[in-house]
Scaffold this motif. Structure first.
Motif, PDB file in Angstrom:
ATOM      1  N   ALA A 140      -2.957  10.600   2.271  1.00 29.06           N
ATOM      2  CA  ALA A 140      -2.546   9.426   3.060  1.00 29.06           C
ATOM      3  C   ALA A 140      -3.599   8.334   3.084  1.00 29.06           C
ATOM      4  O   ALA A 140      -3.270   7.150   3.213  1.00 29.06           O
ATOM      5  CB  ALA A 140      -2.216   9.864   4.488  1.00 29.06           C
ATOM      6  N   ASP A 141      -4.885   8.709   2.958  1.00 30.63           N
ATOM      7  CA  ASP A 141      -5.956   7.731   3.090  1.00 30.63           C
ATOM      8  C   ASP A 141      -6.241   6.980   1.795  1.00 30.63           C
ATOM      9  O   ASP A 141      -7.017   6.024   1.796  1.00 30.63           O
ATOM     10  CB  ASP A 141      -7.247   8.423   3.548  1.00 30.63           C
ATOM     11  N   ASN A 142      -5.653   7.403   0.701  1.00 31.00           N
ATOM     12  CA  ASN A 142      -5.975   6.803  -0.582  1.00 31.00           C
ATOM     13  C   ASN A 142      -5.287   5.448  -0.750  1.00 31.00           C
ATOM     14  O   ASN A 142      -4.138   5.278  -0.337  1.00 31.00           O
ATOM     15  CB  ASN A 142      -5.551   7.751  -1.709  1.00 31.00           C
ATOM     16  N   PRO A 143      -5.952   4.483  -1.368  1.00 33.86           N
ATOM     17  CA  PRO A 143      -5.322   3.168  -1.580  1.00 33.86           C
ATOM     18  C   PRO A 143      -4.037   3.232  -2.410  1.00 33.86           C
ATOM     19  O   PRO A 143      -3.222   2.306  -2.352  1.00 33.86           O
ATOM     20  CB  PRO A 143      -6.408   2.383  -2.335  1.00 33.86           C
ATOM     21  N   HIS A 144      -3.860   4.304  -3.154  1.00 39.03           N
ATOM     22  CA  HIS A 144      -2.689   4.424  -4.020  1.00 39.03           C
ATOM     23  C   HIS A 144      -1.638   5.371  -3.442  1.00 39.03           C
ATOM     24  O   HIS A 144      -0.758   5.840  -4.173  1.00 39.03           O
ATOM     25  CB  HIS A 144      -3.121   4.894  -5.409  1.00 39.03           C
ATOM     26  N   ALA A 145      -1.717   5.612  -2.146  1.00 39.86           N
ATOM     27  CA  ALA A 145      -0.767   6.526  -1.504  1.00 39.86           C
ATOM     28  C   ALA A 145       0.673   6.047  -1.664  1.00 39.86           C
ATOM     29  O   ALA A 145       1.583   6.855  -1.895  1.00 39.86           O
ATOM     30  CB  ALA A 145      -1.108   6.693  -0.024  1.00 39.86           C
ATOM     31  N   GLU A 146       0.896   4.742  -1.534  1.00 40.68           N
ATOM     32  CA  GLU A 146       2.261   4.235  -1.630  1.00 40.68           C
ATOM     33  C   GLU A 146       2.824   4.398  -3.034  1.00 40.68           C
ATOM     34  O   GLU A 146       3.995   4.727  -3.217  1.00 40.68           O
ATOM     35  CB  GLU A 146       2.317   2.769  -1.192  1.00 40.68           C
ATOM     36  N   LEU A 147       1.991   4.174  -4.042  1.00 40.68           N
ATOM     37  CA  LEU A 147       2.429   4.387  -5.417  1.00 40.68           C
ATOM     38  C   LEU A 147       2.821   5.849  -5.614  1.00 40.68           C
ATOM     39  O   LEU A 147       3.873   6.158  -6.191  1.00 40.68           O
ATOM     40  CB  LEU A 147       1.319   3.985  -6.389  1.00 40.68           C
ATOM     41  N   LEU A 148       1.955   6.767  -5.153  1.00 38.90           N
ATOM     42  CA  LEU A 148       2.250   8.198  -5.269  1.00 38.90           C
ATOM     43  C   LEU A 148       3.545   8.548  -4.533  1.00 38.90           C
ATOM     44  O   LEU A 148       4.371   9.318  -5.036  1.00 38.90           O
ATOM     45  CB  LEU A 148       1.090   9.020  -4.716  1.00 38.90           C
ATOM     46  N   ALA A 149       3.711   7.986  -3.338  1.00 36.72           N
ATOM     47  CA  ALA A 149       4.901   8.296  -2.535  1.00 36.72           C
ATOM     48  C   ALA A 149       6.175   7.806  -3.218  1.00 36.72           C
ATOM     49  O   ALA A 149       7.203   8.491  -3.194  1.00 36.72           O
ATOM     50  CB  ALA A 149       4.764   7.668  -1.148  1.00 36.72           C
ATOM     51  N   ARG A 150       6.106   6.616  -3.836  1.00 30.03           N
ATOM     52  CA  ARG A 150       7.295   6.080  -4.508  1.00 30.03           C
ATOM     53  C   ARG A 150       7.718   6.965  -5.675  1.00 30.03           C
ATOM     54  O   ARG A 150       8.905   7.258  -5.859  1.00 30.03           O
ATOM     55  CB  ARG A 150       7.021   4.660  -5.011  1.00 30.03           C
ATOM     56  N   VAL A 151       6.746   7.395  -6.468  1.00 23.97           N
ATOM     57  CA  VAL A 151       7.077   8.266  -7.601  1.00 23.97           C
ATOM     58  C   VAL A 151       7.553   9.627  -7.095  1.00 23.97           C
ATOM     59  O   VAL A 151       8.550  10.172  -7.591  1.00 23.97           O
ATOM     60  CB  VAL A 151       5.865   8.428  -8.537  1.00 23.97           C
ATOM     61  N   ALA A 152       6.862  10.166  -6.107  1.00 22.85           N
ATOM     62  CA  ALA A 152       7.220  11.485  -5.585  1.00 22.85           C
ATOM     63  C   ALA A 152       8.646  11.500  -5.051  1.00 22.85           C
ATOM     64  O   ALA A 152       9.376  12.486  -5.231  1.00 22.85           O
ATOM     65  CB  ALA A 152       6.242  11.892  -4.491  1.00 22.85           C
ATOM     66  N   ALA A 153       9.056  10.419  -4.411  1.00 23.74           N
ATOM     67  CA  ALA A 153      10.396  10.366  -3.812  1.00 23.74           C
ATOM     68  C   ALA A 153      11.498  10.490  -4.855  1.00 23.74           C
ATOM     69  O   ALA A 153      12.626  10.871  -4.530  1.00 23.74           O
ATOM     70  CB  ALA A 153      10.552   9.068  -3.031  1.00 23.74           C
TER      71      ALA A 153
END
Length: 508
Positions: A237-250
């Protein structure tokens, strides 16, 4: 009474006790059994690691051909071989041993029961530690029915080999997956087919092969492509690229769980306190998105803020596969040191505070900007008479290498070092930065030396004020190719006894 005496029947009772029979291997790989039937208890591609009863897999690489070492493997006790050319011993003959290894790995994954759970772990730093912690936690709760990739077997050979070594009775499998180019994780995760995929962090490791950190994040996110239906993605959650990871993971996961200190973390760090034994007492809060609503308090044997945060990923994954969180907490408290990845040694050291020992922190296996800064911060928090750092070059950083090395000047100064020994050509940029950066108002100038290689570093550490003294804390960290592991071995070598050449007075 008869019912009480009946031995319980388990679903896996029909499974054989061998890891593989020759017939199993032939069916999995499309090969042919030659020279007689055999059964194996293990598998390896390295003839030097063969143990009695192993399968030796003769791979053809760019530099050598494993078929040259078949005779040596058989002499060491291999029960059979997987080869692409006939030999005068029991073997399975295939047209391509590399493809056959992949097929054997796929067959091992396919034969697991429907109840078995598989976890894949990747990240720019911390993946080996998280993998080992997950294995310890799940092996404890399953009473020995967990399996994991050993060492850092995380590439196109190590992953299928780790799968091929997995017993059919495995309840939990934990596999580390690494990459230094886009597309590599996509292939590996489709072999592993995890139920849970963990990304520890995104940092500029191997950035020389990428256009930037976002490209690294996209490549790491490939791990989600192999998730089984209904699978779980666990991201920092703390990583600057969390949103990118979350979008792909979804796109691939039924559930995405975030861990860390951020307010939106589903498994959130509430508190982390150092223990008297050198570890960390962690308090974590699980939200409903993580499958429960509760707080947990447990001890992590390893020190450092990075271990406290990574333990959240471990707990999230254990919960996701239905593991025992109590057993996981006990396993984290007893997790042993990892050689080259934070192992702590007490080495003989004269003078100093008179204790006769110095603390040696072995981080010699790997280094990137994120792990280097985290380790230096932990050294700064380590009580010591003097702090000494031996820092090897960080490899594969591309055009930004000088800047990444120079940025280490600030955490070095913050750690209040007595001596800093820089090893490797890439460290020249840090040497320049340390020479230009003024120390704090109450601190002395940094005493540093820049040397070309590990051999020169060993000479420096054996002389004068640079030699370890009682009460010192010495960090040795660098990319594996720098060779600082040899320096660790030299410093941790037991003192010779009188029989080995030392007289009772200590004179030679």
């Amino acid at each position: 009474m008869n019912a009480v005496l009946e031995w319980p029947v388990e679903p896996d009772d029909a499974l054989g006790t061998a890891l593989w029979t020759a017939g199993d291997i032939a069916r999995a790989t499309g090969g042919h059994v030659e020279g007689g039937e055999f059964a194996v208890a293990g598998a390896t591609t390295d003839s030097r690691e063969v143990m009695e009863g192993d399968l030796f897999i003769a791979l053809k690489g760019e530099g050598t051909d494993g078929h040259r070492f078949v005779d040596g493997a058989l002499l060491r006790g291999a029960a059979g071989a997987l080869v692409a050319q006939p030999i005068a011993a029991p073997h399975v003959l295939v047209s391509d041993t590399t493809a056959a290894l992949d097929a054997l790995g796929r067959a091992a994954r396919a034969r697991l029961s429907d109840e078995a759970q598989v976890i894949g772990v990747t990240g720019s730093a911390g993946k080996t530690g998280v993998k080992e912690a997950l294995f310890a936690a799940l092996d404890r709760s399953s009473r020995g029915q967990a399996h994991r990739s050993v060492k850092s077997y995380n590439n196109h050979v190590g992953v299928p080999l780790s799968l091929a070594r997995m017993p059919a009775r495995t309840r939990f499998g934990v596999f580390e997956m690494g990459m230094n180019h886009a597309g590599e994780l996509s292939a590996l995760t489709r072999l592993v087919r995890p139920h849970v995929a963990v990304v520890t962090t995104i940092a500029p490791a191997h950035i020389g092969h990428f256009s930037g950190e976002a490209a690294i994040a996209a490549a790491k996110a490939e791990i989600f492509e192999g998730l089984e239906p209904g699978g779980t993605a666990i991201i920092p959650a703390d990583n600057p690229h969390a949103e990118l990871l979350a979008r792909v993971a979804a796109q691939y996961a039924a559930r995405v769980i975030r861990f860390g200190t951020a307010a939106d973390a589903d498994v959130r760090l509430i508190d982390a306190l150092p223990t008297t034994t050198g570890g960390t007492l962690v308090t974590a809060e699980f939200s409903g998105a993580a499958g429960m609503q509760r707080k947990l308090c447990y001890t992590v044997s390893q020190p450092g803020a990075h271990w406290a945060v990574n333990s959240l990923a471990v707990m999230a994954a254990v919960a996701a596969v239905g593991g025992d969180l109590g057993a996981a907490g006990l396993a984290l408290a007893e997790l042993p040191d990892l050689a080259g990845r934070g192992a702590r040694h007490r080495v003989v050291a004269p003078a100093g505070d008179g204790s006769g020992r110095a603390l040696l922190i072995d981080e010699s296996y790997n280094a990137n900007p994120a792990s280097m800064q985290a380790t230096l911060a932990q050294l700064a928090a380590t009580p010591a008479r003097r702090r000494i750092a031996v820092l090897g070059a960080m490899k594969e950083l591309g055009a930004g290498s000088d800047a990444y090395h120079a940025e280490l000047a600030a955490p070095i100064i913050a750690a209040d070092m007595a001596h800093v020994l820089l090893v490797g050509a890439e460290m020249a940029a840090l040497a320049v930065a340390l020479g230009k950066t003024p120390p704090g108002p109450l601190a002395a100038a940094i005493d540093f030396v820049h040397v070309p290689d590990a051999a020169a570093a060993a000479e420096i550490l054996a002389t004068g004020d640079w030699a370890p003294q009682g009460g010192d804390a010495i960090l040795i960290k660098g990319s594996n190719s720098v060779g600082l592991g040899a320096l660790v071995k030299a410093l941790t070598r037991p003192e010779p006894t009188a029989r080995e050449g030392r007289t009772p007075t200590g004179d030679v």
